[in-house]
Design an enzyme around this catalytic site. Structure first.
Site, PDB file in Angstrom:
ATOM      1  N   SER A  40     -25.453-116.261  14.226  1.00 55.62           N
ATOM      2  CA  SER A  40     -26.079-116.045  12.921  1.00 55.62           C
ATOM      3  C   SER A  40     -25.551-114.866  12.132  1.00 55.62           C
ATOM      4  CB  SER A  40     -27.598-115.910  13.087  1.00 55.62           C
ATOM      5  OG  SER A  40     -28.166-117.150  13.429  1.00 55.62           O
TER       6      SER A  40
ATOM      7  N   LYS B 157     -31.842-107.664   6.571  1.00 61.20           N
ATOM      8  CA  LYS B 157     -32.336-109.007   6.837  1.00 61.20           C
ATOM      9  C   LYS B 157     -33.847-108.933   7.005  1.00 61.20           C
ATOM     10  CE  LYS B 157     -31.550-112.959   9.954  1.00 61.20           C
ATOM     11  NZ  LYS B 157     -30.736-113.485  11.079  1.00 61.20           N
TER      12      LYS B 157
ATOM     13  N   SER C   8     -28.306-117.873  10.590  1.00 57.24           N
ATOM     14  CA  SER C   8     -29.523-117.638   9.836  1.00 57.24           C
ATOM     15  C   SER C   8     -29.426-116.437   8.891  1.00 57.24           C
ATOM     16  CB  SER C   8     -30.687-117.404  10.814  1.00 57.24           C
ATOM     17  OG  SER C   8     -30.479-116.213  11.572  1.00 57.24           O
TER      18      SER C   8
END
Length: 492
Positions: free
Chosen positions: A178, A79, A154
């Site tokens: 998330s 990420k 997210s």
């Protein structure tokens, strides 16, 4: 060699060890898939082919001389919230579009030390604020199951790369759901560990008392392999807990499902907005666990209505504080031709932060202001303690707690949910972060539009092994985790 992406992490590791294929071949296979398919998914912010192939060659040398670790040579996506030395780390924001990190986050450093190969950095909601991955400066990531839908957020890019087989597994972060919500939307397994289990050093902060890194993959077994790599104490992170780390892979069959007491909170299954098909799939998965010997116990979680307002006071307050460092001075975006220092701060922030980030900074600044600190922020912290106690009381009678991961399946891109609608979509995940508990999402079926549905299991502190074990055994009795989106079946 055209189907290497269909292998599990265990199969990849064994294939590398037995020289059925090299890390360079495996890495190039994924780079070819990314080059062919990712313009449709938009999951990567930065692809690092030269860096990845150099790491693959180093792993191949270790494999040849017999000094390679378990995962050496297996590719991974990070990420874009984890600092990676020499590579852009953007947190999905214009603010950090020009930021090249001078150091590695601990999670990245541990992955490197294990011989994992970094394919690149993946898309996300800006500064991890959002539930759809539409707030990214780099555009919306698409859900591989239906490219007109969001992958969740997210960690939407982390979910999308795995669901499209553009990486075998990925790191994610979870501040209010998330990891679990995008895993649910994309038909994956995703683990949010206990707060303090995985180092936050080098992980760009959103809300420091809530943020936690974790693995996203197809199966509990794949997640366990990554947890073995990234979990553990880190002296660089003052919130990291110095507690012995389990061997998550070795413990995959250690928890007996027979006799396991699963708490079913009646409040969770009567939430307004819970989709009927989501409810049905989750209930079917619980029946499967019951058929495996688990005992379903109805419980009360009386603080449910407090989750959303409590979280959306505490998280924005911490975001307001953490994001104050982005002022156009030392690093990141700087506005052109500022008149003075105040103009530099104001225009750099207003030009580089997106609407959702600005909204949360404003809410947080208001909650922390002199006249409202006691009325809002302090009160929210007291309610947070009551939410934690609500869970601890429940765990006196049950081993784990079951819930949907999200009240609906994936939204359509451009659905233009109001902020309130988007925040209410986090109803099942927020409390886990407020209490610091571990929780996992497991894929349990699809709705009528062939969009994935997820079951969430919440554990007591430090029960990651138990959660992974339960889901692993569930996955030995079902095949939802093996289902693949059409784009994942395409060959590069």
């Amino acid at each position: 060699m055209t189907d290497l992406h269909r292998l599990s992490i265990r199969e990849m590791a064994e294939g590398l060890k037995s020289a059925q294929f090299s890390s360079r071949e495996l890495t190039q296979h994924y780079l070819d898939r990314i080059a062919k398919l990712d313009d449709r998914v938009n999951s990567y912010v930065t692809v690092t082919p030269e860096y990845a192939l150099a790491q693959a060659d180093a792993a191949d040398n270790l494999l040849k001389n017999g000094t390679a670790g378990t995962l050496a040579g297996v590719p991974l996506a990070h990420k874009d919230i984890f600092c990676t030395q020499g590579i852009k780390t953007s947190a999905g924001s214009k603010m950090l579009d020009n930021f090249i990190s001078p150091y590695d986050a601990t999670v990245v450093a541990k992955a490197k030390a294990a011989g994992l190969v970094t394919l690149g950095k993946v898309n996300m909601d800006e500064f991890a604020m959002g539930s759809t991955s539409e707030s990214s400066f780099y555009g919306a990531t698409k859900n591989p199951w239906n490219l007109e839908h969001v992958p969740g957020g997210s960690s939407g890019g982390s979910a999308a790369v795995v669901a499209a087989d553009l990486a075998p597994f990925a790191t994610g972060t979870d501040t209010g759901g998330s990891i679990r919500q995008p895993a649910s939307f994309c038909g994956l397994t995703g683990l949010k560990p206990t707060y303090g289990r995985v180092s936050r050093f080098g992980m760009i902060a959103f809300a420091s008392s809530l943020d936690q890194g974790g693995p996203m993959a197809r199966s509990a077994e794949d997640c366990a392999f990554l947890m073995n790599t990234i979990a553990g104490h880190d002296a660089k992170d003052s919130t990291s807990i110095n507690k012995e780390v389990d061997d998550y892979v070795a413990n995959l069959n250690a928890t007996a499902v027979k006799g396991l007491r699963i708490g079913i909170p009646k409040q969770y299954f009567n939430v307004q907005g819970l989709d009927a098909e989501v409810k049905a799939r989750v209930e079917e998965s619980l029946k499967t666990l019951e058929s495996m010997g688990a005992i379903l116990v109805e419980i009360d979680l009386n603080m449910t209505e407090a989750y959303v307002p409590t979280y959306y006071l505490i998280a924005p307050a911490e975001a307001s504080s953490n994001l104050s460092r982005y002022d156009g001075v030392r690093y990141g975006y700087r506005c052109e031709n500022p008149k003075d220092i105040l103009d530099l701060h104001k225009r750099s922030r207003s030009e580089a932060f997106g609407a959702e980030v600005q909204r949360r900074i404003l809410i947080g600044t208001y909650a922390l202001s002199a006249g409202y600190y006691d009325a809002y922020y302090v009160k929210a912290q007291k309610v947070r303690r009551l939410i934690q106690q609500d869970f601890l009381t429940a765990f006196e009678n049950v081993d784990v707690i079951a819930a949907p991961s999200a009240p609906t399946t994936a939204y359509k891109i451009g659905a233009n949910l109001s902020p309130t609608e988007m925040y209410l979509g986090d109803i099942y995940t927020l409390a886990v972060n407020l209490a610091g508990l571990p929780a996992i999402n497991a894929p349990v079926g699809f709705d009528k539009d062939s969009l994935p549905v997820g079951l969430q299991l919440i554990g007591n502190y430090w029960s990651e092994s138990q959660l992974l074990s339960i889901v692993h055994q569930y996955q030995q009795n079902t095949d939802w985790h093996t289902k693949r989106a059409a784009i994942a079946e395409e060959n590069a």
